[in-house]
Design a protein around this motif. Structure first.
Motif, PDB file in Angstrom:
ATOM      1  N   LEU A  88      34.141  45.980  38.039  1.00 19.63           N
ATOM      2  CA  LEU A  88      35.419  45.500  37.506  1.00 19.63           C
ATOM      3  C   LEU A  88      35.136  44.717  36.229  1.00 19.63           C
ATOM      4  O   LEU A  88      34.282  43.822  36.221  1.00 19.63           O
ATOM      5  N   LEU A  89      35.849  45.041  35.150  1.00 18.66           N
ATOM      6  CA  LEU A  89      35.778  44.243  33.929  1.00 18.66           C
ATOM      7  C   LEU A  89      37.124  43.542  33.759  1.00 18.66           C
ATOM      8  O   LEU A  89      38.178  44.182  33.774  1.00 18.66           O
ATOM      9  N   VAL A  90      37.080  42.224  33.598  1.00 17.99           N
ATOM     10  CA  VAL A  90      38.293  41.422  33.454  1.00 17.99           C
ATOM     11  C   VAL A  90      38.334  40.833  32.046  1.00 17.99           C
ATOM     12  O   VAL A  90      37.409  40.129  31.635  1.00 17.99           O
ATOM     13  N   GLU A  91      39.407  41.121  31.316  1.00 14.50           N
ATOM     14  CA  GLU A  91      39.571  40.635  29.946  1.00 14.50           C
ATOM     15  C   GLU A  91      40.904  39.890  29.838  1.00 14.50           C
ATOM     16  O   GLU A  91      41.943  40.419  30.222  1.00 14.50           O
ATOM     17  N   LYS A  92      40.863  38.665  29.318  1.00 18.21           N
ATOM     18  CA  LYS A  92      42.115  37.882  29.258  1.00 18.21           C
ATOM     19  C   LYS A  92      43.032  38.290  28.110  1.00 18.21           C
ATOM     20  O   LYS A  92      44.218  37.997  28.124  1.00 18.21           O
ATOM     21  N   GLY A  93      42.476  38.977  27.127  1.00 21.17           N
ATOM     22  CA  GLY A  93      43.266  39.386  25.966  1.00 21.17           C
ATOM     23  C   GLY A  93      43.887  40.758  26.132  1.00 21.17           C
ATOM     24  O   GLY A  93      43.697  41.436  27.146  1.00 21.17           O
ATOM     25  N   PRO A  94      44.608  41.218  25.091  1.00 21.28           N
ATOM     26  CA  PRO A  94      45.292  42.515  25.175  1.00 21.28           C
ATOM     27  C   PRO A  94      44.435  43.706  24.748  1.00 21.28           C
ATOM     28  O   PRO A  94      44.839  44.846  24.921  1.00 21.28           O
ATOM     29  N   LYS A  95      43.235  43.428  24.173  1.00 23.84           N
ATOM     30  CA  LYS A  95      42.389  44.524  23.680  1.00 23.84           C
ATOM     31  C   LYS A  95      40.938  44.294  24.057  1.00 23.84           C
ATOM     32  O   LYS A  95      40.481  43.151  24.135  1.00 23.84           O
ATOM     33  N   LEU A  96      40.213  45.376  24.210  1.00 23.11           N
ATOM     34  CA  LEU A  96      38.765  45.311  24.441  1.00 23.11           C
ATOM     35  C   LEU A  96      38.036  45.405  23.101  1.00 23.11           C
ATOM     36  O   LEU A  96      38.511  46.059  22.174  1.00 23.11           O
TER      37      LEU A  96
ATOM     38  N   LYS B 155      34.874  56.770  31.632  1.00 22.29           N
ATOM     39  CA  LYS B 155      34.243  57.950  32.231  1.00 22.29           C
ATOM     40  C   LYS B 155      33.416  57.573  33.453  1.00 22.29           C
ATOM     41  O   LYS B 155      33.310  58.337  34.425  1.00 22.29           O
ATOM     42  N   LEU B 156      32.813  56.382  33.399  1.00 24.88           N
ATOM     43  CA  LEU B 156      31.986  55.909  34.521  1.00 24.88           C
ATOM     44  C   LEU B 156      32.830  55.297  35.645  1.00 24.88           C
ATOM     45  O   LEU B 156      32.291  54.890  36.671  1.00 24.88           O
ATOM     46  N   GLY B 157      34.131  55.216  35.445  1.00 23.39           N
ATOM     47  CA  GLY B 157      35.014  54.736  36.506  1.00 23.39           C
ATOM     48  C   GLY B 157      35.103  53.224  36.638  1.00 23.39           C
ATOM     49  O   GLY B 157      35.445  52.710  37.710  1.00 23.39           O
ATOM     50  N   VAL B 158      34.816  52.500  35.554  1.00 25.72           N
ATOM     51  CA  VAL B 158      34.934  51.037  35.599  1.00 25.72           C
ATOM     52  C   VAL B 158      36.420  50.664  35.692  1.00 25.72           C
ATOM     53  O   VAL B 158      37.246  51.177  34.932  1.00 25.72           O
ATOM     54  N   THR B 159      36.747  49.780  36.623  1.00 24.69           N
ATOM     55  CA  THR B 159      38.117  49.252  36.722  1.00 24.69           C
ATOM     56  C   THR B 159      38.276  48.163  35.662  1.00 24.69           C
ATOM     57  O   THR B 159      37.406  47.302  35.522  1.00 24.69           O
ATOM     58  N   VAL B 160      39.384  48.203  34.923  1.00 31.45           N
ATOM     59  CA  VAL B 160      39.612  47.223  33.862  1.00 31.45           C
ATOM     60  C   VAL B 160      40.941  46.511  34.091  1.00 31.45           C
ATOM     61  O   VAL B 160      41.966  47.159  34.283  1.00 31.45           O
ATOM     62  N   TYR B 161      40.884  45.189  34.100  1.00 34.64           N
ATOM     63  CA  TYR B 161      42.106  44.377  34.133  1.00 34.64           C
ATOM     64  C   TYR B 161      42.281  43.737  32.747  1.00 34.64           C
ATOM     65  O   TYR B 161      41.412  42.977  32.311  1.00 34.64           O
ATOM     66  N   MET B 162      43.384  44.050  32.079  1.00 29.16           N
ATOM     67  CA  MET B 162      43.673  43.451  30.782  1.00 29.16           C
ATOM     68  C   MET B 162      44.671  42.306  30.949  1.00 29.16           C
ATOM     69  O   MET B 162      45.405  42.253  31.929  1.00 29.16           O
ATOM     70  N   LYS B 163      44.710  41.410  29.943  1.00 28.72           N
ATOM     71  CA  LYS B 163      45.614  40.250  29.963  1.00 28.72           C
ATOM     72  C   LYS B 163      45.500  39.503  31.293  1.00 28.72           C
ATOM     73  O   LYS B 163      46.504  39.103  31.878  1.00 28.72           O
ATOM     74  N   THR B 164      44.261  39.337  31.739  1.00 31.00           N
ATOM     75  CA  THR B 164      44.014  38.737  33.062  1.00 31.00           C
ATOM     76  C   THR B 164      43.013  37.591  32.936  1.00 31.00           C
ATOM     77  O   THR B 164      41.800  37.813  33.012  1.00 31.00           O
TER      78      THR B 164
END
Length: 424
Positions: free
Chosen positions: A29-37, A122-131
Motif C-alpha cells: 500500500l502506498l499512501v500519499e497525502k497530496g493529489p498527485k504522485l 502493473k505490479l498491483g500496488v494499492t494507492v491511497y491519494m489525498k490520505t
C-alpha cells in the motif's frame, strides 16, 4: 494483516520503495497525502528531471556532503548505473549532459514520474491519494501499521517512511516524517534549508549596488576561524537584492547554515579569477592600463569586469575611475588586484525552506541500518529519501540518494515482511 508493506509518501523514494517491495511479490500500500504522485520528480531539473548522475560512485558520494558515506552499503546493492537501467527497462530513454547529469531524452520530468506510477500499477500496488497519515502504529516493540487521519487502521509487517523533508513544502514535504520517527524513539538532527540562496546585510547588497550581476566560473568560499577556507565551489553565481544566488552560492549554503549555529555572521570570499595568481591578475590589470594610457581607468579596464562591479571594486581600492593610470599609486593597483582575487564579505543566513531545494538534517543516520534502511530502534520501520539526515548538491545527487535508499528500503522491508509472515 491488511498488507505486507506500507509506504508513506509518493515522492521519488516512496515510488521506488513501493515498486521494489511489489517486485518481491509483496502486497503493498502506498499512501500519499497530496493529489498527485511524484510531485518533486515533476519539478526537478527545471521540469526535465535530472534522474541521476553518471559519475563514479565515489564521486557521487563526495557530492553528498551531508552524510554521504552512510550510503556506501546501499550503493553496493543498487547504484546510479542500476538507476539508468531501471528507467530504460521502463521505456524511459536517458541522455547524458554536462558533469554526468542524466536526463530523459523526452526532456519531460512527467515521463519519468508516469513510468514509475505505471510500473507500480502493473505490479498491483494499492494507492491511497489525498490520505494523510496520523501516526505509525507500534506494538510490542515492533511496527503494526498506520492510523489514517480519518481513523482507519491499516496493518502491515513493515512500514516505510518516505515523506521527504521540509523543502519545497508545496509538494507535501512538511516534516510529517520527523514525528513518525520521534514516536519510535529516533533523534532528529537540527533541520536547516540547503541548496538555497544566501542572504547578506552588506551595504552593497541592501543598496542593490551589484544586483543582477552574473559571474561565470568564479570561486566562492565559506571561511571559518582565522579565515581558514571551509569549502570552495567554482561555478557561476549572481548578486541579488537579498544576497547571492546561482550554483556556487547554493552549494555553499549548507556550510553557511552550519556555521551560523555558532555565530551571527559568516565570512565569504569571492575569487573572480581563480586560474590566475594575485601577481598574474595585477600584471593583467597593469597591461590593460599601459595599453590605454590616455583612457579613463574605468574605460581602460572595461574588458576586465562588468561596469557596476568594476566601479564598486575601484571605489573599495580608493581608485578614482575617471583618473588615468599614472594618477594612481602602484600600491593601489596592488590593493585592487588583491580584491579581484579575494573580495571578502559577510552573510547572515539563507532563504527559508520554501525556496530551498533540499533539507539539511533529519533522522539520525547512526540510528539506521545502512544495509537495510531499517530502524535500529524499531523492527519493521524503514526510512528513505530526504527524511533521513542526508543531503547532496543539485545535479542529480539528491534524486540518486532518494532512489537508492528507496530501492534498499523496499527490498529489505519486503524481506522483513516475509520473515514476520513465516513467524506468524
Amino acid at each position: 494483516m491488511d498488507f505486507d508493506v506500507i509506504v508513506i509518501g509518493g515522492g521519488p523514494s516512496g515510488l521506488m520503495a513501493a515498486i521494489q517491495a511489489a517486485e518481491k511479490n509483496k502486497k503493498v500500500l502506498l499512501v500519499e497525502k497530496g493529489p498527485k504522485l511524484g510531485r518533486k520528480l515533476i519539478l526537478s531539473g527545471g521540469g526535465r528531471c535530472n534522474v541521476t548522475n553518471r559519475l563514479p560512485v565515489e564521486e557521487i558520494i563526495r557530492h553528498v556532503p551531508g552524510n554521504g558515506r552512510f550510503l556506501y552499503s546501499a550503493f553496493h546493492q543498487f547504484d546510479n548505473e542500476d538507476i539508468i537501467l531501471f528507467f530504460e527497462k521502463l521505456g524511459v530513454a536517458l541522455k547524458e549532459e554536462d558533469h554526468g547529469r542524466m536526463f530523459p531524452v523526452s526532456n519531460s520530468a512527467r515521463s519519468v514520474a508516469d513510468a514509475m506510477v505505471a510500473r507500480m500499477e502493473k505490479l498491483g500496488v494499492t494507492v491511497y491519494m489525498k490520505t494523510p497519515v496520523k501516526r505509525v502504529l507500534y506494538e510490542n516493540g515492533q511496527v503494526r501499521g498506520i492510523e489514517l487521519v480519518d481513523g482507519q487502521i491499516k496493518q502491515a509487517y513493515s512500514v516505510i517512511v518516505a515523506v521527504g523533508g521540509k523543502s519545497v513544502p508545496r509538494t507535501g514535504s512538511t516534516g510529517d516524517g520527523y514525528k513518525f520517527a520521534m514516536d519510535a524513539g529516533h533523534t532528529i538532527t537540527e533541520l536547516y534549508p540547503t541548496e538555497v540562496p544566501i542572504t547578506s546585510l552588506e551595504p552593497f547588497i541592501t543598496k542593490r549596488i551589484l544586483q543582477g550581476i552574473s559571474l561565470r566560473d568564479v570561486s566562492l568560499s565559506v571561511l571559518g576561524k582565522k579565515n581558514k577556507v571551509v569549502v570552495t565551489h567554482r561555478m557561476d553565481m549572481i548578486f541579488t537584492h537579498f544576497g547571492i544566488s546561482g550554483p556556487a552560492a547554493l552549494r555553499c549554503s549548507m556550510f553557511v547554515n552550519q556555521a551560523l549555529r555558532k555565530q551571527e555572521l559568516v565570512w565569504m570570499e569571492l575569487d573572480l579569477f581563480p586560474d590566475d595568481s594575485a601577481s598574474e591578475v595585477q600584471k593583467n590589470v597593469v597591461q590593460l592600463l599601459e595599453e590605454n594610457p590616455k583612457k579613463a581607468i574605468k574605460n581602460a579596464l572595461s574588458p576586465l569586469l562588468q561596469e557596476k562591479l568594476l566601479l564598486f571594486l575601484l571605489e573599495k581600492a580608493e581608485i578614482n575611475p575617471e583618473n588615468h593610470y599614472k594618477q594612481e599609486s602602484p600600491k593601489k593597483w596592488e590593493a585592487f588586484a588583491a580584491l579581484l582575487k579575494s573580495f571578502i564579505f559577510t552573510v547572515n543566513g539563507t532563504l527559508d525552506f520554501e525556496k530551498a531545494f533540499v533539507t539539511g538534517g533529519g533522522v539520525k543516520t547512526k540510528e539506521i541500518m545502512p544495509k537495510e534502511m531499517q530502524s535500529k530502534l524499531m523492527p519493521g520501520l524503514f526510512f528513505c529519501g530526504e527524511v533521513l539526515d542526508i543531503n547532496g548538491y543539485t545535479g542529480g545527487y539528491n534524486i540518486t540518494c532518494a532512489l537508492v535508499t528507496g530501492h534498499t528500503a523496499g527490498e529489505h522491508a519486503a524481506r522483513f515482511a516475509s520473515l514476520r509472515r513465516q513467524q506468524g
